[in-house]
Design an enzyme around this catalytic site. Structure first.
Site, short mmCIF file in Angstrom:
data_model
loop_
_atom_site.label_atom_id
_atom_site.label_comp_id
_atom_site.label_asym_id
_atom_site.label_seq_id
_atom_site.Cartn_x
_atom_site.Cartn_y
_atom_site.Cartn_z
N SER A 115 -17.49 7.71 -61.07
CA SER A 115 -16.43 8.36 -61.83
C SER A 115 -15.14 7.61 -61.60
CB SER A 115 -16.29 9.81 -61.35
OG SER A 115 -15.03 10.32 -61.69
N GLU A 133 -23.15 8.94 -62.60
CA GLU A 133 -21.96 8.75 -61.78
C GLU A 133 -22.22 9.30 -60.38
OE1 GLU A 133 -18.59 10.50 -63.69
OE2 GLU A 133 -18.29 8.76 -64.98
N CYS A 189 -8.73 14.62 -67.84
CA CYS A 189 -8.31 14.85 -66.45
C CYS A 189 -7.15 13.94 -66.07
CB CYS A 189 -9.48 14.66 -65.51
SG CYS A 189 -10.75 15.92 -65.73
N CYS A 199 -12.42 11.83 -74.13
CA CYS A 199 -13.01 11.75 -72.80
C CYS A 199 -13.99 10.59 -72.63
CB CYS A 199 -13.61 13.10 -72.43
SG CYS A 199 -12.31 14.32 -72.06
N ASP A 200 -14.67 10.61 -71.49
CA ASP A 200 -15.27 9.41 -70.89
C ASP A 200 -16.11 8.54 -71.82
OD1 ASP A 200 -14.15 10.79 -68.79
OD2 ASP A 200 -15.75 10.32 -67.39
N LYS A 201 -17.07 9.11 -72.52
CA LYS A 201 -17.98 8.29 -73.34
C LYS A 201 -17.59 8.29 -74.81
CE LYS A 201 -20.01 7.68 -69.57
NZ LYS A 201 -19.09 8.57 -68.87
N ASP A 257 -18.36 14.90 -68.34
CA ASP A 257 -19.00 14.34 -67.15
C ASP A 257 -18.83 15.23 -65.92
OD1 ASP A 257 -19.45 12.26 -68.89
OD2 ASP A 257 -19.05 10.71 -67.41
#
Length: 612
Positions: free
Chosen positions: A515, A489, A193, A122-124, A81
């Protein structure tokens, strides 16, 4: 022999062709009596959270085969992202969640696998795999790549992360040299992150859902201790197969572990640790896949009674995920919630008969097990690397201070109301979401003047051109799941507001999302979205909007009669931006938009359209 799912493709004369193909992958006669366990990996060189995963699937595979299973690894996609942000690449991020879920379902069902180990980060990717696991409802263990170490520089007296680099880059008072130093220092290692952003939030929530091992969300990607999580996952998934297929124990299945109570536990944890608002979107989507009636009203109910027990970057500069781990990780937060009567402790996990048993074993303030204490002393080495398990640094002491430490007790909470809230009102009839952990208390009640932008790009230009003033409420619409498409985002607009000194004197409302790095009075997921006829599409420049977090409300201060007139006009014009946007929407994105629901439904596909 247990009645494995995989027998469909491994037994019977008519499966001779399939067995021939299995043999070509290396299977022997004796392997056809064993469970076939899929390993869904997400290695890619595009994403720091996944760059170190290449060999970890085979690490798990060897452990599975050592303990009586047959391991078969495959890969799925992973979008970064942070790299996709600020351009049309972000249109693909949320839709990639559905692609990931589908790809895992396709591989597992096409080959009749008996169980899965999901290697995400990570995010997704974690949400997509979670959705797939709940669709499939076969034994599963999640093990993620782990968080990145916080960055360090002589120019700051606190740990750094991605958001710090973005903020200084947007600050005209910062020299090019300072920006370059932050850029080189903010993301020093492999891993997700380093703050409580979406990726780490979701990996922590898998612990609360009961689908991953203790330490999954907080053990650093670089630390040698993380290797044991992968090895344990390999052993555990074979055990779960035996319990389900060999003994008929359905309690190990994902839908029985991740029950309604478990989803309440996960959301309670998210509120207590001030997690990303994206986690709400993903939990709602996962609940839909599990066929659970868990919705925004449940989240709103929980948000009113759960205090904030943990504060981590971006909500505070002092702490990052490495500090959460030193304070006992997720099971120490769950322990504090349990002692406050805020947790269902009778639910099972994949590794323990009940959450109560797991807390007793893994909460550093309860257990006397020195191995557990040693585990949570795992810390950062401060050496840039892209290699997993490459260091074994340990803190000398644990942070078990529940009065002033990283993790607090209910009695000493950072705030008695948690880090997330759901707001309702005439501008968001089906709700919208705010990360209160990042909002200064002075603006918990805020009345401002609407400043309309119909894309993230135009909002960024407006903010950087000083078109936004103190007292404004920036409204970015037609950026929802359908309208974007893809529900971008909005980290750049919020970062730039912060860099312009407007973080405590402005608000932002959008039908897009944020985010996990977002702070300030940033309200997202406005539902219904503008493209679906939501009232956010009726707001005009200069309208007054009242935001009241304590009372969980957000209202456009315009009469119902005027709104009805505006709606009739908009119906004639069509629910789309006034000016065409310089945005290339591919066929794949159009297909996503066609079926996408608004954020209050988790932005999943509209099954009613599919069922006809």
């Amino acid at each position: 022999m247990p009645d494995y799912r995989s027998k469909t493709s491994t037994h019977g004369r008519n499966m001779a062709g399939a067995r021939a193909l299995w043999r070509a992958t290396g299977m022997k006669d004796e392997d056809f009596k064993k469970p076939i366990i899929a390993i869904a990996n997400s290695f890619t060189q595009f994403v720091p959270g996944h760059v170190h995963l290449k060999d970890l699937g085979q690490l798990v595979a060897r452990e599975i085969e050592k303990h009586g299973g047959v391991a078969k690894e495959f890969n799925t996609i992973a979008v970064d992202d942070g790299i996709a942000m600020g351009h049309d690449g972000m249109l693909y991020s949320l839709p990639s969640r559905e692609i990931i879920a589908d790809s895992v379902e396709y591989m597992v069902n096409a080959h009749c696998a008996d169980a899965i180990v999901c290697i995400s980060n990570c995010d997704k990717i974690t949400p997509g795999m979670l959705m797939a696991a709940l669709r499939l409802n076969i034994p599963v263990v999640f093990v993620s790549g782990g968080p990145m170490e916080a960055g360090k520089t002589k120019l700051a007296n606190h740990g750094l992360d991605l958001v710090d680099a973005m903020v200084v880059a947007a600050d005209d008072s910062c020299s090019d040299e300072k920006v370059a130093e932050y850029e080189r220092s903010a993301c020093p290692t492999c891993g997700s992150c380093s703050g409580m952003f979406t990726a780490n939030s979701m990996n922590c929530l898998t612990e609360a859902l009961g689908l991953s091992l203790p330490g999954n969300g907080s053990t650093l990607a670089t630390h040698a201790d993380r290797e044991q999580l992968f090895l344990r996952a390999g052993r555990l998934v074979v055990e779960l197969c035996q319990r389900y297929y060999g003994e008929g124990d359905e309690s190990v299945l994902p839908r029985n572990v991740a029950s309604f109570k478990a989803f309440e536990n996960a959301m309670t944890l998210d509120i207590a640790m001030g997690g990303s608002t994206n986690t709400i979107l993903h939990l709602l989507a996962a609940a839909q896949e599990a066929e659970l009636a868990f919705d925004l009203r449940d989240i709103d109910r929980l948000s009113r009674k759960v205090p904030q027990l943990c504060k981590v970057a971006p909500n505070i500069q002092k702490y990052h995920m490495e500090d959460v781990h030193r304070a006992g990780g997720i099971f120490s937060i769950l322990g504090e919630l349990a002692r406050g009567g805020l947790l269902h402790t009778d639910v099972p996990t994949v590794h323990s008969p009940s959450m109560a048993d797991a807390i007793a074993q893994w909460d550093i303030t309860q257990t006397r097990d020195e191995k557990v204490h040693t585990f949570f002393k795992a810390g950062p080495a401060g050496i840039p690397t892209q290699v997993a398990f490459s260091q074994s640094t340990r803190w000398d002491t644990l942070d078990d201070d529940r009065e002033n430490g990283c993790i607090r007790s209910v009695e000493h909470a950072y705030s008695q109301e948690g880090g997330l809230a759901v707001l309702y009102g005439n501008i968001a009839l089906d709700g919208c979401v705010v990360k209160t952990a990042g909002v200064d208390e002075s603006i918990h009640v805020f009345e401002g003047t609407a400043k309309i932008f119909e894309s993230q790009d135009s909002a960024v230009k407006g903010i950087l051109a000083d078109e936004v003033k103190a007292g404004d409420i920036v409204i970015i619409r037609y950026e929802g799941p359908k309208g974007g498409p893809g529900m971008q985002e909005m980290l750049y607009p919020t970062s730039y507001l912060k860099s312009k000194g407007l973080g405590k004197v402005c608000a932002l409302l959008t039908d897009g999302r944020f985010s996990g790095g977002t702070s300030g009075l940033s309200i997202g997921h406005a539902s219904p979205e503008a493209a679906a006829g939501g009232a956010i599409g009726l707001v005009k420049d200069g309208d007054k909007v009242l935001i009241d977090i304590p009372n969980r409300s957000i209202n456009l201060l315009v009469s119902d009669e005027e709104l009805a007139v505006r709606r009739a006009e908009q119906d004639k014009k069509g629910w789309k931006p006034v000016q065409p946007r310089a945005r290339k929407v591919s066929t794949a994105l159009k297909a996503y938009a066609l079926l996408a629901t608004s954020a209050d439904k988790g932005a999943v596909r509209d099954k009613a359209m599919l069922d006809g």
